[in-house]
Design a protein around this motif. Structure first.
Motif, PDB file in Angstrom:
ATOM      1  N   LYS A  26      58.219   0.831 -43.088  1.00  0.00           N
ATOM      2  CA  LYS A  26      58.620  -0.206 -42.136  1.00  0.00           C
ATOM      3  C   LYS A  26      58.386  -1.601 -42.710  1.00  0.00           C
ATOM      4  N   GLN A  27      57.263  -1.784 -43.405  1.00  0.00           N
ATOM      5  CA  GLN A  27      56.954  -3.084 -43.993  1.00  0.00           C
ATOM      6  C   GLN A  27      57.961  -3.450 -45.080  1.00  0.00           C
ATOM      7  N   ARG A  28      58.340  -2.466 -45.894  1.00  0.00           N
ATOM      8  CA  ARG A  28      59.330  -2.738 -46.946  1.00  0.00           C
ATOM      9  C   ARG A  28      60.686  -3.088 -46.336  1.00  0.00           C
ATOM     10  N   LYS A  29      61.013  -2.433 -45.235  1.00  0.00           N
ATOM     11  CA  LYS A  29      62.272  -2.730 -44.561  1.00  0.00           C
ATOM     12  C   LYS A  29      62.273  -4.159 -44.024  1.00  0.00           C
ATOM     13  N   PHE A  30      61.112  -4.639 -43.614  1.00  0.00           N
ATOM     14  CA  PHE A  30      60.986  -6.004 -43.102  1.00  0.00           C
ATOM     15  C   PHE A  30      61.178  -7.035 -44.215  1.00  0.00           C
ATOM     16  N   CYS A  31      60.718  -6.689 -45.425  1.00  0.00           N
ATOM     17  CA  CYS A  31      60.714  -7.642 -46.545  1.00  0.00           C
ATOM     18  C   CYS A  31      62.066  -7.695 -47.251  1.00  0.00           C
ATOM     19  N   THR A  32      63.094  -8.069 -46.510  1.00  0.00           N
ATOM     20  CA  THR A  32      64.416  -8.235 -47.107  1.00  0.00           C
ATOM     21  C   THR A  32      64.433  -9.507 -47.956  1.00  0.00           C
ATOM     22  N   GLU A  33      65.472  -9.650 -48.746  1.00  0.00           N
ATOM     23  CA  GLU A  33      65.551 -10.830 -49.603  1.00  0.00           C
ATOM     24  C   GLU A  33      65.651 -12.110 -48.781  1.00  0.00           C
ATOM     25  N   ASP A  34      66.437 -12.087 -47.695  1.00  0.00           N
ATOM     26  CA  ASP A  34      66.535 -13.295 -46.875  1.00  0.00           C
ATOM     27  C   ASP A  34      65.208 -13.598 -46.187  1.00  0.00           C
ATOM     28  N   CYS A  35      64.430 -12.548 -45.865  1.00  0.00           N
ATOM     29  CA  CYS A  35      63.088 -12.747 -45.310  1.00  0.00           C
ATOM     30  C   CYS A  35      62.209 -13.478 -46.323  1.00  0.00           C
ATOM     31  N   LEU A  36      62.239 -13.038 -47.567  1.00  0.00           N
ATOM     32  CA  LEU A  36      61.419 -13.668 -48.607  1.00  0.00           C
ATOM     33  C   LEU A  36      61.821 -15.125 -48.816  1.00  0.00           C
ATOM     34  N   ILE A  37      63.115 -15.396 -48.739  1.00  0.00           N
ATOM     35  CA  ILE A  37      63.587 -16.777 -48.896  1.00  0.00           C
ATOM     36  C   ILE A  37      63.037 -17.655 -47.778  1.00  0.00           C
ATOM     37  N   ARG A  38      62.997 -17.124 -46.555  1.00  0.00           N
ATOM     38  CA  ARG A  38      62.453 -17.908 -45.439  1.00  0.00           C
ATOM     39  C   ARG A  38      60.982 -18.240 -45.669  1.00  0.00           C
ATOM     40  N   TYR A  39      60.218 -17.273 -46.157  1.00  0.00           N
ATOM     41  CA  TYR A  39      58.793 -17.514 -46.388  1.00  0.00           C
ATOM     42  C   TYR A  39      58.578 -18.492 -47.543  1.00  0.00           C
ATOM     43  N   LEU A  40      59.429 -18.435 -48.550  1.00  0.00           N
ATOM     44  CA  LEU A  40      59.335 -19.401 -49.645  1.00  0.00           C
ATOM     45  C   LEU A  40      59.649 -20.809 -49.152  1.00  0.00           C
ATOM     46  N   ARG A  41      60.678 -20.941 -48.348  1.00  0.00           N
ATOM     47  CA  ARG A  41      61.035 -22.258 -47.820  1.00  0.00           C
ATOM     48  C   ARG A  41      59.926 -22.818 -46.935  1.00  0.00           C
ATOM     49  N   ALA A  42      59.311 -21.931 -46.160  1.00  0.00           N
ATOM     50  CA  ALA A  42      58.255 -22.377 -45.250  1.00  0.00           C
ATOM     51  C   ALA A  42      57.048 -22.930 -46.002  1.00  0.00           C
ATOM     52  N   ARG A  43      56.862 -22.483 -47.235  1.00  0.00           N
ATOM     53  CA  ARG A  43      55.733 -22.951 -48.049  1.00  0.00           C
ATOM     54  C   ARG A  43      56.216 -23.687 -49.298  1.00  0.00           C
ATOM     55  N   GLU A  44      57.410 -24.288 -49.165  1.00  0.00           N
ATOM     56  CA  GLU A  44      57.968 -25.178 -50.189  1.00  0.00           C
ATOM     57  C   GLU A  44      57.980 -24.534 -51.573  1.00  0.00           C
ATOM     58  N   PHE A  45      58.284 -23.242 -51.603  1.00  0.00           N
ATOM     59  CA  PHE A  45      58.462 -22.456 -52.824  1.00  0.00           C
ATOM     60  C   PHE A  45      57.204 -22.386 -53.696  1.00  0.00           C
ATOM     61  N   VAL A  46      56.058 -22.487 -53.041  1.00  0.00           N
ATOM     62  CA  VAL A  46      54.796 -22.208 -53.740  1.00  0.00           C
ATOM     63  C   VAL A  46      54.535 -20.719 -53.550  1.00  0.00           C
ATOM     64  N   LEU A  47      54.665 -19.951 -54.618  1.00  0.00           N
ATOM     65  CA  LEU A  47      54.647 -18.493 -54.522  1.00  0.00           C
ATOM     66  C   LEU A  47      53.358 -17.959 -53.907  1.00  0.00           C
ATOM     67  N   ALA A  48      52.217 -18.446 -54.350  1.00  0.00           N
ATOM     68  CA  ALA A  48      50.934 -17.936 -53.853  1.00  0.00           C
ATOM     69  C   ALA A  48      50.807 -18.145 -52.345  1.00  0.00           C
ATOM     70  N   LYS A  49      51.213 -19.323 -51.869  1.00  0.00           N
ATOM     71  CA  LYS A  49      51.126 -19.618 -50.433  1.00  0.00           C
ATOM     72  C   LYS A  49      52.117 -18.768 -49.641  1.00  0.00           C
ATOM     73  N   SER A  50      53.308 -18.582 -50.194  1.00  0.00           N
ATOM     74  CA  SER A  50      54.327 -17.774 -49.516  1.00  0.00           C
ATOM     75  C   SER A  50      53.887 -16.319 -49.413  1.00  0.00           C
ATOM     76  N   LEU A  51      53.308 -15.803 -50.494  1.00  0.00           N
ATOM     77  CA  LEU A  51      52.832 -14.418 -50.505  1.00  0.00           C
ATOM     78  C   LEU A  51      51.703 -14.231 -49.499  1.00  0.00           C
ATOM     79  N   LYS A  52      50.790 -15.182 -49.450  1.00  0.00           N
ATOM     80  CA  LYS A  52      49.679 -15.122 -48.491  1.00  0.00           C
ATOM     81  C   LYS A  52      50.210 -15.127 -47.060  1.00  0.00           C
ATOM     82  N   MET A  53      51.183 -15.984 -46.810  1.00  0.00           N
ATOM     83  CA  MET A  53      51.773 -16.088 -45.476  1.00  0.00           C
ATOM     84  C   MET A  53      52.445 -14.782 -45.071  1.00  0.00           C
TER      85      MET A  53
END
Length: 289
Positions: free
Chosen positions: A37-64
């Motif tokens: 279920k978690q992998r299904k949630f982590c779509t590519e567009d989902c990852l892009i949203r999290y990157l944008r939310a943390r201004e493309f700082v990978l460590a912060k996006s991953l933590k979020m």
């Protein structure tokens, strides 16, 4: 626009450096021990949203994202049963309309003066259910952001939620539904709301604050820049009647029941196919012996 087209569109908007960060993010997610279920949630567009939310700082996006996955495991927003929220919903204080904006954004309505419950846990669940419902409704249109209307007509201290509840809702929206808000229209806010806004606004990300617009009755024409008059409710200057909430909520419950039945049927078919394959394997092994 389909969901795959949306992903392609979102990726097209990225710079080469951002695409490289996205690819690294995908590798990080692939290395995690996640449930199906978690992998299904982590779509590519989902990852892009999290990157944008943390201004493309990978460590912060991953933590979020990790924090969201943990929250979804405990809160289980995709398993909320609307029937359990009937009391909270029947006043019409929070719901998703069946019409959309000109660009296909879902329209979510909150009316604080209609507060009818002090069960704040269920009130928060109702808000989260509305977010999940809006996202689901937009998916077929290839749209990933919603428009929020907050109607403060009749708002007072008596029907205002406790500060900690408002802060929790803002935390959920900002940290677990990043880049999901297109616009938020705060309609007919009274003077008393200014104090609340001064308390709560520091908890909002500056990008979120920029999406919030305060609208008075004389400014209702602005709303029709985003929503056609026939899709906009009369209380906001449009032509559309507000839905009869009890009938509407029953239809939401009925759709939920049908959706859960389809899921159960799918699980049973999958289990049957799995058992059939297992039986064929045993049978084949027996013949070989």
């Amino acid at each position: 626009m389909s969901s795959s087209s949306l992903t392609a569109h979102l990726r097209h908007e990225l710079s080469p450096d951002q695409c490289e960060i996205l690819n690294e993010f995908i590798k990080e997610i692939d290395s995690l021990d996640l449930t199906r279920k978690q992998r299904k949630f982590c779509t590519e567009d989902c990852l892009i949203r999290y990157l944008r939310a943390r201004e493309f700082v990978l460590a912060k996006s991953l933590k979020m994202l990790k924090e969201t996955l943990e929250w979804r495991e405990s809160f289980r927003p995709d398993e909320i049963d609307p029937k359990d929220l009937t009391l909270q919903a029947e006043s019409g204080k929070s719901y998703v309309d069946t019409t959309f904006s000109k660009k296909g954004n879902a329209l979510v309505f909150f009316t604080p003066s209609r507060e009818n419950s002090t069960d704040w846990t269920k009130n928060v669940k109702l808000t989260v259910f509305c977010l999940e419902q809006a996202i689901s409704q937009m998916k077929s249109k290839g749209v990933d952001k919603l428009i929020l209307f907050m109607d403060f007509s009749g708002y007072s201290r008596k029907n205002a939620p406790p500060f900690h509840v408002s802060r929790e809702v803002l935390h959920i929206l900002s940290n677990h539904y990043p880049e999901r808000l297109q616009h938020a229209f705060m309609v007919n806010t009274p003077m008393i709301f200014n104090l609340f806004w001064n308390l709560i606004s520091p908890f909002l990300h500056h990008v979120t604050r920029e999406k919030i617009q305060f609208v008075r009755k004389r400014d209702f024409h602005v709303l029709q820049e985003y929503v056609d008059a026939d899709s906009l409710q009369k209380r906001f200057g449009g032509n559309r009647e507000e839905p009869e909430i009890k009938m509407y909520w029953q239809s939401v419950i009925d759709m939920h029941i049908q959706r859960e039945k389809r899921k159960q049927d799918k699980r049973e078919r999958h289990q049957h196919q799995k058992m059939s394959r297992h039986e064929r394997t045993i049978s084949g092994a027996g013949v070989k012996a």
